[in-house]
Design a protein around this motif. Structure first.
Motif, PDB file in Angstrom:
ATOM      1  N   TRP A 163      35.223  37.751  59.506  1.00 25.61           N
ATOM      2  CA  TRP A 163      35.274  37.113  60.711  1.00 25.61           C
ATOM      3  C   TRP A 163      36.070  37.627  61.781  1.00 25.61           C
ATOM      4  N   LEU A 205      23.553  39.565  67.941  1.00 26.07           N
ATOM      5  CA  LEU A 205      23.219  38.464  68.623  1.00 26.07           C
ATOM      6  C   LEU A 205      22.158  38.546  69.703  1.00 26.07           C
ATOM      7  N   ALA A 206      22.128  39.572  70.412  1.00 26.34           N
ATOM      8  CA  ALA A 206      21.206  40.123  71.460  1.00 26.34           C
ATOM      9  C   ALA A 206      19.741  40.298  70.682  1.00 26.34           C
ATOM     10  N   SER A 229      38.463  36.753  63.587  1.00 25.06           N
ATOM     11  CA  SER A 229      39.763  36.593  63.483  1.00 25.06           C
ATOM     12  C   SER A 229      40.492  37.354  62.259  1.00 25.06           C
ATOM     13  N   GLU A 230      39.795  38.206  61.762  1.00 22.63           N
ATOM     14  CA  GLU A 230      40.342  38.950  60.723  1.00 22.63           C
ATOM     15  C   GLU A 230      40.440  40.399  61.045  1.00 22.63           C
ATOM     16  N   ASP A 284      37.407  38.154  76.039  1.00 23.15           N
ATOM     17  CA  ASP A 284      36.965  38.382  74.542  1.00 23.15           C
ATOM     18  C   ASP A 284      35.871  37.336  74.399  1.00 23.15           C
ATOM     19  N   THR A 285      34.763  37.656  74.123  1.00 23.59           N
ATOM     20  CA  THR A 285      33.472  36.611  73.757  1.00 23.59           C
ATOM     21  C   THR A 285      32.846  36.903  72.374  1.00 23.59           C
ATOM     22  N   LEU A 286      33.541  37.344  71.534  1.00 21.08           N
ATOM     23  CA  LEU A 286      33.173  37.376  70.192  1.00 21.08           C
ATOM     24  C   LEU A 286      32.946  35.720  69.445  1.00 21.08           C
ATOM     25  N   LEU A 287      32.028  35.702  69.005  1.00 19.29           N
ATOM     26  CA  LEU A 287      31.794  33.919  68.696  1.00 19.29           C
ATOM     27  C   LEU A 287      32.756  34.017  67.427  1.00 19.29           C
ATOM     28  N   PRO A 288      33.750  33.092  67.229  1.00 21.18           N
ATOM     29  CA  PRO A 288      34.694  33.014  66.134  1.00 21.18           C
ATOM     30  C   PRO A 288      33.781  32.534  64.703  1.00 21.18           C
ATOM     31  N   TRP A 289      32.800  31.999  65.169  1.00 16.46           N
ATOM     32  CA  TRP A 289      32.013  31.234  63.962  1.00 16.46           C
ATOM     33  C   TRP A 289      30.980  32.048  63.504  1.00 16.46           C
ATOM     34  N   ARG A 290      30.678  33.403  63.950  1.00 14.84           N
ATOM     35  CA  ARG A 290      29.796  34.230  63.408  1.00 14.84           C
ATOM     36  C   ARG A 290      30.700  35.426  62.846  1.00 14.84           C
ATOM     37  N   GLU A 333      18.720  39.065  67.881  1.00  7.55           N
ATOM     38  CA  GLU A 333      18.136  37.761  67.358  1.00  7.55           C
ATOM     39  C   GLU A 333      17.697  36.886  68.500  1.00  7.55           C
ATOM     40  N   ARG A 393      27.976  45.209  69.701  1.00  8.74           N
ATOM     41  CA  ARG A 393      27.001  43.988  70.164  1.00  8.74           C
ATOM     42  C   ARG A 393      26.067  44.724  71.619  1.00  8.74           C
TER      43      ARG A 393
END
Ligand SMILES: Nc1ncnc2c1ncn2[C@@H]1O[C@H](COP(=O)(O)OP(=O)(O)O)[C@@H](O)[C@H]1O
Ligand SMILES: [Mg+2]
Lengths: 258, 259
Positions: free
Chosen positions: B134, B102-103, B136-137, B88-94, B105, B150
């Motif tokens: 987020w 992401l790509a 996490s939600e 799992d590589t979702l960025l938690p801070w985005r 950008e 993504r």
């Protein structure tokens, strides 16, 4: 109402214990008739605080300014060095031991030196605070940067992202929790650093206030200053915590597992 | 067939990890995924599937052999395949939107243009109401859909490493049918080529035009099994005799690749 209930539940025991200690202190000092220049009773300290209410704010302002400025310097330089150490393994191996070694030079030795080098203004105090706060921030941030998830880094690289983008998109945000752990430690010691700097030589500040109070055996006033220092330290810690919440909203969401 | 190059072509690819322990991960792997085709790569855990995808993504430079994306040699070049890693590589801070774009950008597209492009896709992926959430939600299935969105927004053929491996069986089945639907929504000539890594035989057969079977480590391709089932496929297809025969063929090939 619900909020104050929560505060009471989480901090209630600490508040209760503190109140009991203060009460015991008052009673023991009165019962044993301890001289006021040795240990003043809490009521005596309160009266001393009232006496100096006119001069205190200026001293507090000076010390607080030094502490905040020093913390800012510590944060900026600590993060910069951490980024450098995290990206250049050679520097990491070279600097890490020196950094640890530097922590073994006592502050009471460094502070007078810094004052000798930088004079009696606000600058040397800011530098003392920065010296104290630098280490926890740098070390924590390095660890945070290095602990970033390899899968996320690979993902950004697979999308064509270079070193800088990996740092900006993955490593720096991943290091934020560690950075804030370091900042909280530094914030706790910041006022202490400023006071030691002032103690060496100053024209204003809580350190100076303490030196004067001691010279005239006003132990009650020393206690006033100590209590204020503790209060400011707690406030700075809370400020760091608040900042963490503002900067890392994803860590404090409802469903967050951490 | 047209003369345009295959979306993915791998020939004589061998990779050995050097280090404390030398691990031969891939040996002489050759496979091709034509434009617009859906291919799977199936094999046991540890046989080298992820390594092959990492070579295609440009993250691992193989010991020998060649990998090409759209006719151009990968040779460690990054940013040419739409790679979805196994973890799992979702960025938690985005937020969801920030992760999806992401790509785009990283290709230098201005943020509002990224979002304009991503929004309809996120709607289609059932995430329209959650662009501000987020990671996490989000639920497990939603997180996978976001990671897939993504990947869809990145350039090149889709290379997916066990995208549904961490989901419970029911959610996984839903997601497989859903992936088929979003993939085949585009007209045939505009479909993205897919190389899906999995160790779930039903998943491979349900989704693919061709299943490549990999042996145990060092991974070799031991069979190439065409799946002639008509699309769109449904869960009912899984219980047909034809499906069972294909499944048996895959199992036989996996058996040959053991030991
Ligand atoms: N960076 C690495 N260094 C050394 N060995 C590795 C590395 N990555 C994977 N391997 C080894 O290569 C083999 C194949 O791994 P992998 O491609 O992840 O298999 P799969 O995805 O099929 O489960 C495994 O034995 C694994 O331990
Ligand atoms: Mg794998």
């Amino acid at each position: 109402m619900r909020l104050s209930g929560q505060v009471l539940r989480s901090h209630g025991p600490a508040i209760g214990l503190l109140a009991a200690l203060v009460l015991a202190w008052e009673l023991v000092v009165r019962a044993l008739e301890v001289p006021v220049y040795l240990v003043p009773a809490p009521t005596r300290i309160a009266r001393a605080a009232y006496e100096v209410r006119a001069v205190l704010p200026a001293h507090v302002r000076t010390t607080l300014t030094e502490a905040l400025a020093g913390l800012a310097v510590a944060a900026v330089s600590g993060v910069a060095l951490a980024a450098l150490m995290a990206s250049v393994p050679f520097l990491r191996r070279g600097l890490y031991p020196l950094l640890v070694l530097s922590q073994n030079v006592p502050l009471v030795v460094i502070a007078p030196l810094i004052v000798i080098w930088f004079g009696f203004g606000i600058l040397p105090k800011v530098l003392v605070v920065a010296v104290v706060g630098f280490f926890p921030i740098a070390v924590n941030t390095v660890e945070g940067l290095l602990a970033a998830d390899g899968g996320m880094i690979d993902l950004v690289r697979s999308m064509g992202g270079g070193r800088w983008q990996v740092l900006r998109l993955v490593r720096l945000p991943a290091a934020l929790p560690a950075f804030f752990s370091g900042l909280k430690i530094s914030a706790t010691y910041a006022v202490l650093g400023a006071v030691i700097g002032e103690w060496v030589g100053a024209s204003s500040g809580l350190g100076l206030f303490i030196t004067r109070a001691q010279a005239s055996f006003r132990t009650d006033r020393v206690f006033v200053a100590v209590l204020i220092i503790a209060g400011i330290s707690i406030a700075l810690f809370a400020l760091a915590e608040l900042l963490a919440r503002v900067v890392m909203p994803w860590r404090y969401t409802r469903a967050s597992t951490e | 067939m047209s003369t345009s190059p295959a979306a993915i072509s791998v020939s004589g690819l061998t990779h050995t990890f050097e280090g404390e322990h030398t691990v031969a991960a891939l040996r002489d792997v050759t496979l091709e995924v034509p434009r617009g085709a859906f291919a799977s790569l199936i094999g046991r855990s540890g046989c080298g599937k992820s390594t092959l995808l990492r070579v295609l993504a440009g993250l691992v430079t193989p010991t020998s052999g060649e990998a090409r994306i759209d006719g151009k040699a990968v040779g460690g070049r990054l940013g040419h395949a739409a790679y979805m890693p196994q973890q799992d590589t979702l960025l938690p801070w985005r937020r969801a939107m920030g992760n999806a774009v992401l790509a785009l950008e990283l290709q230098g597209m201005p943020r509002d243009e990224c979002e304009r492009l991503a929004r309809p896709l996120l709607e289609r992926f059932g995430l329209g109401e959650f662009v501000r959430a987020w990671p996490s939600e989000l639920s497990g299935g939603m997180r996978q859909r976001l990671a897939l969105a993504r990947t869809f927004l990145a350039r090149g053929p889709l290379i997916l490493d066990e995208p549904f491996g961490a989901l419970d069986a029911l959610t996984r089945q839903e997601m497989q049918l859903w992936l088929q639907e979003v993939w085949s929504a585009a007209p045939v000539e505009e479909r993205r080529a897919v190389l899906l890594v999995t160790h779930d035989i039903d998943e491979a057969l349900l989704l693919s035009d061709v299943v490549h079977v990999m042996s145990d480590r060092p991974g070799r391709i031991v069979a190439r099994i065409e799946v002639p089932l008509a699309r769109p496929r449904t869960i009912a297809d899984v219980t047909t005799g034809e499906f069972a025969a294909l499944k048996a063929a895959v199992l036989r090939a996996l058996g040959r690749g053991t030991g």
